[in-house]
Design a protein around this motif. Structure first.
Motif, short mmCIF file in Angstrom:
data_model
loop_
_atom_site.label_atom_id
_atom_site.label_comp_id
_atom_site.label_asym_id
_atom_site.label_seq_id
_atom_site.Cartn_x
_atom_site.Cartn_y
_atom_site.Cartn_z
N VAL A 2 -33.74 6.50 20.90
CA VAL A 2 -34.22 7.56 20.15
C VAL A 2 -34.47 7.18 18.74
O VAL A 2 -33.70 6.53 18.22
CB VAL A 2 -33.90 9.14 20.34
CG1 VAL A 2 -33.91 9.35 21.82
CG2 VAL A 2 -32.42 8.81 20.10
N PRO A 3 -35.23 7.58 17.80
CA PRO A 3 -35.17 7.32 16.38
C PRO A 3 -33.91 7.42 15.79
O PRO A 3 -33.38 6.61 14.95
CB PRO A 3 -36.34 8.13 15.56
CG PRO A 3 -37.37 8.40 17.10
CD PRO A 3 -36.52 8.42 18.12
N ALA A 4 -33.08 8.56 16.12
CA ALA A 4 -31.84 8.91 15.38
C ALA A 4 -30.94 7.87 15.68
O ALA A 4 -30.22 7.23 14.80
CB ALA A 4 -31.54 10.25 15.55
N ASP A 5 -30.95 7.35 16.78
CA ASP A 5 -29.87 6.43 17.49
C ASP A 5 -30.27 4.98 16.66
O ASP A 5 -29.26 4.43 16.25
CB ASP A 5 -30.03 6.37 18.88
CG ASP A 5 -29.23 7.48 19.41
OD1 ASP A 5 -28.58 8.21 18.86
OD2 ASP A 5 -29.61 7.64 20.78
N LEU A 6 -31.32 4.60 16.61
CA LEU A 6 -31.87 3.57 16.13
C LEU A 6 -31.51 3.50 14.49
O LEU A 6 -31.07 2.53 13.89
CB LEU A 6 -33.53 3.26 16.22
CG LEU A 6 -33.91 2.46 17.37
CD1 LEU A 6 -35.60 2.54 17.58
CD2 LEU A 6 -33.28 1.20 17.83
N GLY A 134 -36.00 -1.01 5.87
CA GLY A 134 -37.14 -0.37 6.11
C GLY A 134 -37.32 0.30 7.78
O GLY A 134 -37.77 1.42 7.82
N LEU A 135 -36.60 -0.42 8.54
CA LEU A 135 -36.61 0.13 9.78
C LEU A 135 -35.61 1.49 10.10
O LEU A 135 -36.07 2.47 10.69
CB LEU A 135 -35.98 -0.90 11.00
CG LEU A 135 -37.10 -2.04 11.08
CD1 LEU A 135 -36.01 -3.36 11.79
CD2 LEU A 135 -38.10 -1.91 11.91
N ARG A 136 -34.60 1.39 9.27
CA ARG A 136 -33.65 2.65 9.35
C ARG A 136 -34.40 3.76 8.58
O ARG A 136 -34.42 4.97 9.16
CB ARG A 136 -32.67 2.18 8.44
CG ARG A 136 -31.37 3.45 8.19
CD ARG A 136 -30.34 2.93 7.63
NE ARG A 136 -29.31 4.07 7.39
CZ ARG A 136 -29.13 4.65 6.17
NH1 ARG A 136 -30.24 4.24 5.28
NH2 ARG A 136 -28.56 5.37 5.88
N THR A 141 -36.86 8.88 9.06
CA THR A 141 -38.23 9.69 8.88
C THR A 141 -38.78 10.28 10.27
O THR A 141 -38.93 11.73 10.31
CB THR A 141 -39.02 8.94 8.05
OG1 THR A 141 -38.72 8.84 6.88
CG2 THR A 141 -40.49 9.99 7.78
N ALA A 142 -38.64 9.51 11.22
CA ALA A 142 -39.25 9.88 12.34
C ALA A 142 -38.64 10.89 13.18
O ALA A 142 -39.07 11.90 13.99
CB ALA A 142 -39.78 8.66 13.39
N ALA A 143 -37.23 10.89 12.87
CA ALA A 143 -36.20 11.69 13.59
C ALA A 143 -35.99 13.14 12.95
O ALA A 143 -35.31 13.82 13.35
CB ALA A 143 -34.86 10.87 13.76
#
Length: 539
Positions: A2-6, A134-136, A141-143
């Motif tokens: 999931v985005p938050a974990d990433l 940038g990935l973080r 943002t997605a999360a």
């Protein structure tokens, strides 16, 4: 994932990587001093000591950048030979050359290529840091939204052309796309194995083939270093971070490189909520005609509005609740250009604009001057007028202009019968001539929530309106062009460097292939990358 974990995973060790990148760059300064002869050196600092000092500084830089260098080694084990792998072999060849040059070939006092290697490690760390940052940011943002909007490029959606669509759903596949290789890596993994093999073969030809096997390490160091682009990690990392920072402020996140490549559409579907998000349309007055109860007129109008799925649903839902009315069952519902019709409790109800009422031969009050309104007629008699106030958000006009300037035509998939080109041009001065306005049946199909979409996400949006939508679409397309241009230029520079290094080692031109000259050559090919990257978010 999931985005938050990433986001948490990408955030680990981020500050340490930034510090190490700075430390390695600081180590580049003493290597520059030791390499160049333009600075005075103490007499005790003999050429042999300078070479050993350069080797020592390079070892220290390699230790500070051990994680990114090992990533290149692990990529080799996965048969993913990238620019970081090529830099790892350059490090090994240059270090071996520095430690043995005075035993094998002193090269007329020339220095080894340690300065270029240290700068390469520093830029590899910097590029990796910017990419991870940038990935973080994109994952955070997605999360940030529990019910985000998704953007996809749907094949042949409008007039046989690939068209962007925005819809609500779960961001399935976002984590997988974020962890995939970026565009620069994909290009480098095609050319770097060829560069490595060519470096090995040409080094053997320039040394053993010329009867000078003692030059082998020098030839390997020269060809490998010359073919290792300093901008390898910056081609994607630098523009990616800049774009993510801009999109994060707008509430948008690109879904990795797969999302970037899912661009190139010539159209973008624009719905009611894109032009006028909730809160931008409000009721400005109500007038009931004849002997119709207000509750009945409001209920019938709100029912048809809800059935149509247009952007007027919220203000009429709020009005319905304030009047204590409820939605009613409707049959024979149909959408027309400019209005709606349906049968409610065996009565024919028409809801629409002024022109629609005149087309249906509904008598209107003389001298009517309401510009934007919803009319309701029951069994052929005017029952009510609901005046509306449309407020255009400040981001709409720049967003549409940006899309048109980047050759993405807005396709109006609106259901609000008041949102016609004439109204948008006269009231809000929008460039409707550059937009496409399908027939009402097609607009209903294009805005259907249950239609099929592409499996590849272009972006995830966390806010309403066309602003984030446009920013994501245009930004992703610009990023795609910038990364590919930078990676291709870096690859061209690597090929040119390899050819020049082979020729100069073949003829034994030590002075021409000095450490200083090679460093200047590599830095010159580095310059285009920040220039190209700086244009990505200038729109």
């Amino acid at each position: 994932a999931v985005p938050a974990d990433l986001a948490r995973r990408y955030g680990k060790g981020l500050k340490g990587m930034r510090v190490r990148s700075t430390l390695v760059f600081l180590l580049f300064l003493p290597t520059l001093y030791l390499t160049l002869d333009i600075f005075p050196h103490p007499q005790a600092l003999t050429p042999q000591l300078r070479v050993l000092a350069l080797a020592g500084v390079q070892v220290l830089a390699m230790l500070l950048g051990l994680d990114v260098l090992f990533r290149g080694l692990f990529g080799l084990l996965r048969l993913e030979f990238g620019m970081d792998t090529l830099l790892l072999f350059s490090c090994a060849a240059t270090l071996a050359d520095a430690l043995t040059m005075y035993q094998l070939d002193s090269r007329e006092g020339q220095m080894p290529y340690c300065a270029a290697i240290v700068l390469g490690i520093s830029l590899l760390l910097r590029g990796t840091y910017r990419k991870r940052r940038g990935l973080r940011l994109a994952c955070k943002t997605a999360a940030s939204a529990s019910h985000p909007y998704l953007v996809t490029l749907d094949e042949g959606k409008w007039n046989g052309r690939d068209t962007y669509a925005k819809w609500s759903g779960e961001a399935a596949g976002f984590g997988r796309q974020m962890q995939a290789s970026d565009g620069a890596q994909r290009i480098f993994r095609r050319i770097c194995p060829l560069l490595f093999i060519a470096s090995l073969l040409l080094s053997v030809v320039a040394s053993i083939g010329r009867g000078a096997p003692e030059r082998l390490l020098w030839c390997l160091s020269a060809t490998l270093t010359a073919s290792t682009s300093l901008s390898g990690a910056l081609c994607f990392g630098q523009p990616w971070l800049a774009l993510c920072q801009r999109l994060s402020k707008s509430g948008a996140a690109i879904a990795g490189w797969d999302g970037v490549t899912a661009t190139g559409g010539s159209g973008i579907l624009v719905t009611d909520s894109d032009l006028f998000p909730p809160g931008c349309v409000s009721l400005n007055g109500i007038k009931i005609f004849g002997d119709f109860p207000a509750e009945k007129v409001v209920a019938d109008t709100a029912t048809l509005i809800r059935e149509s799925g247009c952007g007027l649903d919220k203000p009429f839902h709020d009005l319905l609740r304030s009047q204590g009315a409820i939605y009613r069952r409707v049959s024979n519902f149909f959408c027309y250009e400019g209005g709606l019709s349906g049968v409610i409790r065996n009565e024919q109800v028409l809801v629409g604009s002024t022109d629609f009422m005149r087309l249906m031969e509904i008598a209107l009050p003389p001298g009517l001057r309401v510009k934007n309104a919803v009319f309701c007629a029951i069994d052929g008699e005017l029952a009510g007028i609901f005046a509306l106030n449309y407020t255009l958000h400040g981001t709409v006009d720049p967003a549409l202009t940006s899309l048109i300037r980047n050759r993405v035509s807005p396709v109006m998939a609106t259901r609000d019968f008041n949102l016609i080109p004439a109204m948008l041009r006269q009231r809000f001065k929008l460039s409707v001539d550059r937009m496409e306005y399908p027939a009402v049946e097609r607009r209903v199909e294009l805005s259907d929530e249950d239609q099929l979409h592409s499996d590849i996400l272009t972006a995830v949006l966390c806010r309403e309106g066309i602003g984030p939508y446009s920013e994501a679409v245009v930004g992703a397309a610009r990023l795609r062009r910038a990364v590919r241009a930078s990676a291709l230029l870096a690859s061209l520079g690597a090929v040119v460097g390899l050819v020049l290094a082979f020729y100069l080692t073949f003829v034994g031109a030590y002075a021409s292939l000095s450490a200083a000259n090679l460093l200047v050559f590599l830095i010159m090919w580095l310059v285009p990358t920040p220039l190209i990257s700086g244009m990505v978010n200038k729109y």
